[in-house]
Write a protein that holds these residues in place. Structure first.
Motif, PDB file in Angstrom:
ATOM      1  N   GLY A  51     -19.625  -2.872  47.802  1.00 40.89           N
ATOM      2  CA  GLY A  51     -20.739  -2.656  46.879  1.00 40.89           C
ATOM      3  C   GLY A  51     -21.297  -3.938  46.262  1.00 40.89           C
ATOM      4  O   GLY A  51     -20.703  -5.010  46.379  1.00 40.89           O
ATOM      5  N   ARG A  52     -22.447  -3.797  45.600  1.00 43.11           N
ATOM      6  CA  ARG A  52     -23.209  -4.933  45.062  1.00 43.11           C
ATOM      7  C   ARG A  52     -22.370  -5.848  44.194  1.00 43.11           C
ATOM      8  O   ARG A  52     -21.733  -5.391  43.246  1.00 43.11           O
ATOM      9  CB  ARG A  52     -24.330  -4.429  44.166  1.00 43.11           C
ATOM     10  CG  ARG A  52     -25.536  -3.926  44.910  1.00 43.11           C
ATOM     11  CD  ARG A  52     -26.729  -3.828  43.964  1.00 43.11           C
ATOM     12  NE  ARG A  52     -27.729  -2.886  44.459  1.00 43.11           N
ATOM     13  CZ  ARG A  52     -28.560  -3.144  45.468  1.00 43.11           C
ATOM     14  NH1 ARG A  52     -28.530  -4.304  46.071  1.00 43.11           N
ATOM     15  NH2 ARG A  52     -29.428  -2.237  45.865  1.00 43.11           N
ATOM     16  N   GLU A  53     -22.424  -7.139  44.500  1.00 44.48           N
ATOM     17  CA  GLU A  53     -21.794  -8.125  43.624  1.00 44.48           C
ATOM     18  C   GLU A  53     -22.792  -8.506  42.535  1.00 44.48           C
ATOM     19  O   GLU A  53     -23.980  -8.213  42.651  1.00 44.48           O
ATOM     20  CB  GLU A  53     -21.274  -9.320  44.426  1.00 44.48           C
ATOM     21  CG  GLU A  53     -22.233  -9.936  45.429  1.00 44.48           C
ATOM     22  CD  GLU A  53     -23.205 -10.919  44.827  1.00 44.48           C
ATOM     23  OE1 GLU A  53     -22.789 -11.704  43.972  1.00 44.48           O
ATOM     24  OE2 GLU A  53     -24.396 -10.903  45.230  1.00 44.48           O
ATOM     25  N   PHE A  54     -22.288  -9.162  41.483  1.00 50.44           N
ATOM     26  CA  PHE A  54     -23.114  -9.290  40.272  1.00 50.44           C
ATOM     27  C   PHE A  54     -24.095 -10.459  40.306  1.00 50.44           C
ATOM     28  O   PHE A  54     -24.977 -10.528  39.462  1.00 50.44           O
ATOM     29  CB  PHE A  54     -22.222  -9.390  39.029  1.00 50.44           C
ATOM     30  CG  PHE A  54     -21.586 -10.753  38.842  1.00 50.44           C
ATOM     31  CD1 PHE A  54     -20.408 -11.086  39.488  1.00 50.44           C
ATOM     32  CD2 PHE A  54     -22.184 -11.706  38.024  1.00 50.44           C
ATOM     33  CE1 PHE A  54     -19.836 -12.339  39.333  1.00 50.44           C
ATOM     34  CE2 PHE A  54     -21.616 -12.965  37.851  1.00 50.44           C
ATOM     35  CZ  PHE A  54     -20.436 -13.279  38.511  1.00 50.44           C
ATOM     36  N   ILE A  55     -23.973 -11.387  41.242  1.00 49.84           N
ATOM     37  CA  ILE A  55     -24.802 -12.599  41.138  1.00 49.84           C
ATOM     38  C   ILE A  55     -26.176 -12.385  41.770  1.00 49.84           C
ATOM     39  O   ILE A  55     -27.205 -12.543  41.110  1.00 49.84           O
ATOM     40  CB  ILE A  55     -24.097 -13.812  41.780  1.00 49.84           C
ATOM     41  CG1 ILE A  55     -22.715 -14.009  41.136  1.00 49.84           C
ATOM     42  CG2 ILE A  55     -24.954 -15.063  41.605  1.00 49.84           C
ATOM     43  CD1 ILE A  55     -21.926 -15.183  41.689  1.00 49.84           C
ATOM     44  N   HIS A  56     -26.199 -11.996  43.047  1.00 48.53           N
ATOM     45  CA  HIS A  56     -27.490 -11.768  43.716  1.00 48.53           C
ATOM     46  C   HIS A  56     -27.675 -10.316  44.160  1.00 48.53           C
ATOM     47  O   HIS A  56     -28.656  -9.994  44.830  1.00 48.53           O
ATOM     48  CB  HIS A  56     -27.627 -12.698  44.931  1.00 48.53           C
ATOM     49  CG  HIS A  56     -27.825 -14.133  44.537  1.00 48.53           C
ATOM     50  ND1 HIS A  56     -28.980 -14.586  43.951  1.00 48.53           N
ATOM     51  CD2 HIS A  56     -26.992 -15.209  44.595  1.00 48.53           C
ATOM     52  CE1 HIS A  56     -28.870 -15.882  43.687  1.00 48.53           C
ATOM     53  NE2 HIS A  56     -27.665 -16.278  44.063  1.00 48.53           N
TER      54      HIS A  56
END
Ligand code: HEC
Length: 471
Positions: A142-147
């Protein structure tokens, strides 16, 4: 494609979790529209933070004046027998078609797509780009927080060596890799990517997943389908793909944007990818686009660009080499038909001036440098379907097998005939095996969203992270 992992998930969501996080936060809207799956965010103020763009337009924005490629005179017809001219790329205006899409995509973006800026969702003071919900649910990919990138499925080197036919995206040994890199990176490189829909696409996504976070299913031409679909004319989708391949392995990545990605840590001894995530550098390697063009037999045109250090120019965008376009899966070409009856592909046009990238998939249909050469853009995307009733979508069981099946691209078979076929919503996936699955009009990000929603709906909490080398 996903196995059930109950024990870990059940423990993590026991009474303790219930006390610390109020239950009301755990409704569908909370999970659907959160920015990231990352729980532990390093307290480093210099790191950019991805914000999910989800204020979807309430109305279809109408005629797309910016979509100048739709005015180009390009030819979607097929001929029997085929007359495929080698100069079709230029004489048929496909180079200009892709160029115009790229000019639109780069409007308002940083010239070097720098890490601290990333891909901007606002252009000229207006939100132009929107993200798909539910992609920050699965702790493995799942989506990581930076990009806001998500991890594409990665293949084991052994799968490739043994010739086991498991096509995946993000196979991750890149074309023209220098010697020794395969031994040094036994699990290959990881692809982390982030996609954006423009206002027309965002309008459709917002209808399919309204503010409740629950999918809204309705009827289209007598078939059940998510609201908002098919995507309206004017829709543009762009996807930025990164790789952790170092420049020492892949020299054409020199000076490509280096993005910090909160991705799977690498075991220093075994080079295994671990569930634990760390802020590490990846490089932008490929930019994919897809547009709705009502003249196309699938209503879509897919195109891809590879980063090439050797192209002249000062900006990141100058270094994007257009590799080709595809608007259909060529159902008259092997393996959709037996080899002896197969025609040369006509629904792909490749840039003929390219010798550094492998840029074709099955039988010279289009695929990108990080794609498996046994698939192709349109064939994989044509398999975007969702299981009805909030069920978990399981590829090969209740939705088509997007990533492959035995004998993919190897011999003529019913599976290959279905996979390399063209259809439009609300048509079912060809072959009749998945009669209840809803068409998602080629959006595999929506398929991810429906799959994750299915886990939420049936299990009420995310599954625990699975071995990133295997999933
Ligand atoms: C074997 C499967 C596969 C192939 C081949 C493939 N893709 Fe995709 N693509 C995916 C998956 C899965 C997603 C959704 C997950 C994501 O975005 O990370 C996706 C997402 C996208 C998106 C974002 C919108 C959407 O439909 O979800 C675009 C645009 C895209 N791909 C373009 C391309 C282009 C262009 C090619 C060929 C050069 C291509 N893809 C080849 C699997 C594939």
């Amino acid at each position: 494609m996903h196995k059930l992992v109950l024990a870990g998930a059940a423990l993590a969501c026991g009474p303790l979790a219930a006390q610390t996080a109020p239950a009301k936060e755990h409704n569908a809207a909370y999970y659907a529209f959160r920015n990231t799956v990352d729980q532990k965010i390093p307290p480093d103020p210099s790191l950019p933070h991805f914000q999910l763009s989800h204020s979807y337009p309430a109305r279809n924005p109408g005629t797309c004046k910016e979509c100048t490629w739709l005015q180009l005179n390009v030819d979607f017809t097929v001929q029997f027998p085929p007359q495929v001219s080698p100069s079709r790329w230029h004489d048929g205006h496909w180079d200009e078609y892709l160029n115009r899409i790229l000019q639109y995509v780069k409007q308002g973006q940083d010239p070097n797509l720098k890490n601290d800026v990333g891909f901007r969702t606002t252009v000229d003071g207006k939100t132009r780009w929107f993200n798909v919900p539910w992609m920050a649910y699965d702790p493995t990919a799942g989506r990581e927080f930076i990009h806001g990138t998500t991890n594409e499925r990665t293949a084991h080197l052994s799968n490739l060596i043994n010739g086991r036919n498991r096509p995946v995206r993000g196979v991750n040994f890149l074309p023209l890799m220098s010697q020794g890199c395969e031994a040094e990176w036994p699990h290959g490189f990881e692809t982390w990517a982030v996609g954006f829909y423009n206002e027309w696409g965002g309008y459709a996504v917002g209808k399919a997943f309204p503010a409740t976070g629950e999918p809204h299913i309705t009827s289209y031409q007598g078939s059940r389908m998510p609201d908002g679909l098919p995507f309206p004319e004017g829709t543009v989708v762009v996807k930025v793909l990164t790789t952790n391949a170092p420049v020492s392995c892949v020299s054409y990545l020199k000076n490509s944007p280096e993005w910090q990605i909160h991705r799977h840590a690498v075991d220093p001894k075994t080079k295994d990818y671990l569930c634990r995530r760390e802020v590490q550098i990846s490089r932008v390697v490929q930019v994919d686009v897809a547009v709705v063009d009502p003249r196309s037999p699938t209503r879509w045109v897919y195109g891809t660009f590879g980063y090439d250090a050797d192209l002249p120019g000062d900006t990141f965008w100058d270094h994007l080499l257009p590799l080709g376009v595809q608007w259909g899966s060529d159902p008259w070409t092997f393996p959709a038909v037996p080899q002896q009856n197969g025609l040369p592909p006509q629904q792909t046009v490749l840039n003929p001036q390219i010798n550094i990238f492998e840029h074709f998939g099955c039988e010279r249909r289009l695929a990108g440098p990080v794609d498996n050469p046994q698939s192709s853009c349109m064939s994989c995307h044509g398999s975007a379907y969702a299981a009805p009733g909030g069920a978990v979508s399981t590829m090969g069981l209740n939705v088509p097998p997007s990533f492959g099946f035995d004998g993919m691209c190897v011999q003529y078979s019913l599976d290959n005939a279905a996979y390399f076929q063209n259809q439009q919503p609300p048509q079912h996936f060809p072959g009749g095996r998945f009669p209840d699955a809803y068409s998602l009009d080629t959006s595999l990000q929506l398929e991810v969203a429906f799959t994750q929603y299915g886990y939420f709906h049936t299990q009420h909490a995310p599954e625990a992270c699975k071995d990133p080398n295997q999933f």
